[in-house]
Design a protein around this motif. Structure first.
Motif, short mmCIF file in Angstrom:
data_model
loop_
_atom_site.label_atom_id
_atom_site.label_comp_id
_atom_site.label_asym_id
_atom_site.label_seq_id
_atom_site.Cartn_x
_atom_site.Cartn_y
_atom_site.Cartn_z
N HIS A 108 21.02 132.94 62.18
CA HIS A 108 21.95 131.96 61.60
C HIS A 108 21.39 130.59 61.94
CE1 HIS A 108 25.57 129.33 61.82
NE2 HIS A 108 25.80 129.92 60.67
N LYS A 109 21.35 129.68 60.98
CA LYS A 109 20.73 128.37 61.17
C LYS A 109 21.80 127.28 61.14
CE LYS A 109 16.62 130.24 59.16
NZ LYS A 109 15.82 130.39 57.96
N ARG A 110 21.68 126.37 62.11
CA ARG A 110 22.73 125.38 62.31
C ARG A 110 22.15 124.08 62.85
NH1 ARG A 110 26.94 126.73 67.03
NH2 ARG A 110 28.29 124.94 66.89
N ILE A 111 22.71 122.97 62.39
CA ILE A 111 22.36 121.64 62.90
C ILE A 111 23.64 121.03 63.48
CG2 ILE A 111 21.53 119.32 62.32
CD1 ILE A 111 20.14 120.64 59.86
N ILE A 112 23.55 120.50 64.69
CA ILE A 112 24.67 119.80 65.31
C ILE A 112 24.21 118.36 65.55
CG2 ILE A 112 26.23 119.63 67.28
CD1 ILE A 112 25.70 122.66 67.78
N LEU A 113 24.83 117.40 64.86
CA LEU A 113 24.48 116.00 65.05
C LEU A 113 25.51 115.33 65.95
CD1 LEU A 113 23.36 114.81 61.49
CD2 LEU A 113 21.99 115.79 63.35
N ILE A 114 25.02 114.61 66.95
CA ILE A 114 25.86 113.83 67.85
C ILE A 114 25.58 112.37 67.53
CG2 ILE A 114 26.46 113.33 70.25
CD1 ILE A 114 25.02 116.05 70.94
N THR A 115 26.60 111.65 67.02
CA THR A 115 26.35 110.32 66.48
C THR A 115 27.61 109.47 66.45
OG1 THR A 115 25.55 109.17 64.49
CG2 THR A 115 26.73 111.24 64.13
N ASP A 116 27.42 108.15 66.39
CA ASP A 116 28.55 107.25 66.16
C ASP A 116 28.68 106.93 64.67
OD1 ASP A 116 26.48 105.44 65.73
OD2 ASP A 116 27.02 104.14 67.39
N ALA A 117 27.85 107.58 63.86
CA ALA A 117 27.92 107.52 62.40
C ALA A 117 27.79 106.11 61.84
CB ALA A 117 29.19 108.20 61.89
N GLY A 118 26.99 105.29 62.47
CA GLY A 118 26.71 103.97 61.93
C GLY A 118 25.61 104.06 60.88
N PHE A 119 25.76 104.99 59.94
CA PHE A 119 24.72 105.28 58.96
C PHE A 119 24.51 104.09 58.03
CE2 PHE A 119 26.63 109.79 59.26
CZ PHE A 119 26.02 109.99 60.49
N ASN A 120 23.28 103.57 58.02
CA ASN A 120 23.02 102.40 57.20
C ASN A 120 21.68 102.45 56.48
OD1 ASN A 120 21.46 102.05 59.48
ND2 ASN A 120 22.53 100.23 60.19
N GLU A 121 21.08 103.62 56.42
CA GLU A 121 19.82 103.75 55.70
C GLU A 121 19.61 105.22 55.33
OE1 GLU A 121 15.36 102.93 56.99
OE2 GLU A 121 16.47 101.08 56.63
N GLY A 122 18.81 105.43 54.31
CA GLY A 122 18.45 106.79 53.93
C GLY A 122 19.36 107.35 52.84
N ILE A 123 19.12 108.60 52.53
CA ILE A 123 19.87 109.32 51.51
C ILE A 123 21.28 109.59 52.03
CG2 ILE A 123 19.91 111.45 50.13
CD1 ILE A 123 17.48 109.63 49.59
N ASN A 124 22.28 109.52 51.14
CA ASN A 124 23.67 109.80 51.55
C ASN A 124 23.78 111.17 52.21
OD1 ASN A 124 24.65 107.37 50.63
ND2 ASN A 124 25.38 108.20 48.70
N LEU A 125 24.64 111.25 53.19
CA LEU A 125 24.83 112.47 53.96
C LEU A 125 25.23 113.65 53.09
CD1 LEU A 125 24.75 113.51 56.88
CD2 LEU A 125 27.16 112.91 57.05
N ASP A 126 26.12 113.43 52.14
CA ASP A 126 26.57 114.56 51.32
C ASP A 126 25.45 115.08 50.42
OD1 ASP A 126 26.81 112.11 49.92
OD2 ASP A 126 28.41 112.89 48.63
N ILE A 127 24.55 114.21 49.98
CA ILE A 127 23.39 114.66 49.19
C ILE A 127 22.44 115.46 50.07
CG2 ILE A 127 21.37 113.87 47.90
CD1 ILE A 127 23.11 111.49 46.97
N SER A 128 22.19 114.97 51.28
CA SER A 128 21.34 115.70 52.22
C SER A 128 21.92 117.07 52.53
CB SER A 128 21.18 114.92 53.53
OG SER A 128 20.61 113.66 53.30
N ALA A 129 23.23 117.15 52.62
CA ALA A 129 23.89 118.42 52.93
C ALA A 129 23.70 119.45 51.82
CB ALA A 129 25.37 118.19 53.19
N SER A 130 23.49 119.00 50.60
CA SER A 130 23.25 119.94 49.50
C SER A 130 22.00 120.76 49.75
CB SER A 130 23.13 119.18 48.18
OG SER A 130 24.33 118.55 47.87
N LEU A 131 20.96 120.14 50.29
CA LEU A 131 19.74 120.88 50.65
C LEU A 131 20.06 121.94 51.69
CD1 LEU A 131 16.61 121.25 50.75
CD2 LEU A 131 16.61 119.49 52.52
N LEU A 132 20.85 121.57 52.69
CA LEU A 132 21.22 122.52 53.74
C LEU A 132 22.02 123.68 53.18
CD1 LEU A 132 22.22 120.10 56.63
CD2 LEU A 132 19.98 121.11 56.14
#
Length: 188
Positions: A108-132
């Motif tokens: 089973h494959k899993r990613i756990i991100l620990i963050t304050d979610a100050g996302f300000n660059e890169g591809i949107n998170l929901d788009i990245s999640a589509s790949l996952l």
């Protein structure tokens, strides 16, 4: 496919906003403690578990290969510090995806991100999640700090797409408690 074990990436946000002191002693130290709790909890579940530790800000970088050696993970966690100003979660998701592709079938494959979610660059998170989602990789999030409404919507959508969970922490005790919850989860 027969379940063999779990392969988990623990991603720790090392952007400058993680130096804020609204969580004692600061956000990055809480993230490091949370990563340690998650790793120890994962290993103690008595199922085969491989863990990789990845840091991210504008870029991401794996600090370990997939391993079942807790001492290597703990050693890498101790070296984590603030790296840069920008946060791009798509970078850690992409690199984690590539690492998890190497895991044996049946894990089973899993990613756990620990963050304050100050996302300000890169591809949107929901788009990245589509790949996952297409690769059957679960995304779980452990957040701290004030999460802007729009970012919260992206996080919520991303974890739902991948059948993961999002735990937000209002204080240090919640960070540690939520870390234990994420580490104790068994694969579905």
């Amino acid at each position: 496919m027969k379940f063999i074990g779990e392969a988990v990436i623990i991603g720790v946000d090392t952007s400058i906003s993680m130096a804020r002191k609204d969580y004692k002693p600061n956000r990055i130290e809480n993230a490091k403690r949370a990563a340690s709790i998650i790793a120890r909890s994962l290993i103690s579940r008595n199922i085969p578990t491989l863990i990789s530790l990845v840091i991210f800000y504008r870029y991401s970088f794996p600090l370990t290969d997939l391993t079942d050696r807790l001492e290597l993970i703990e050693q890498a966690i101790s070296k984590i510090g603030i790296m840069g100003k920008v946060t791009a979660p798509s970078e850690v998701i992409k690199d984690s995806y590539l690492i998890l592709r190497a895991a044996n079938p049946g894990y089973h494959k899993r990613i756990i991100l620990i963050t304050d979610a100050g996302f300000n660059e890169g591809i949107n998170l929901d788009i990245s999640a589509s790949l996952l989602s297409m690769a059957e990789i679960e995304l779980d999030m452990l957040t701290l700090g004030l999460i802007p409404k729009k970012v919260g919507e992206y996080i919520d959508k991303a974890v739902k797409i991948t059948k993961g969970i999002w735990l937000h922490s209002e204080n240090t005790d919640e960070v540690l408690s939520n870390a234990a919850k994420l580490g104790e989860l068994y694969p579905n």
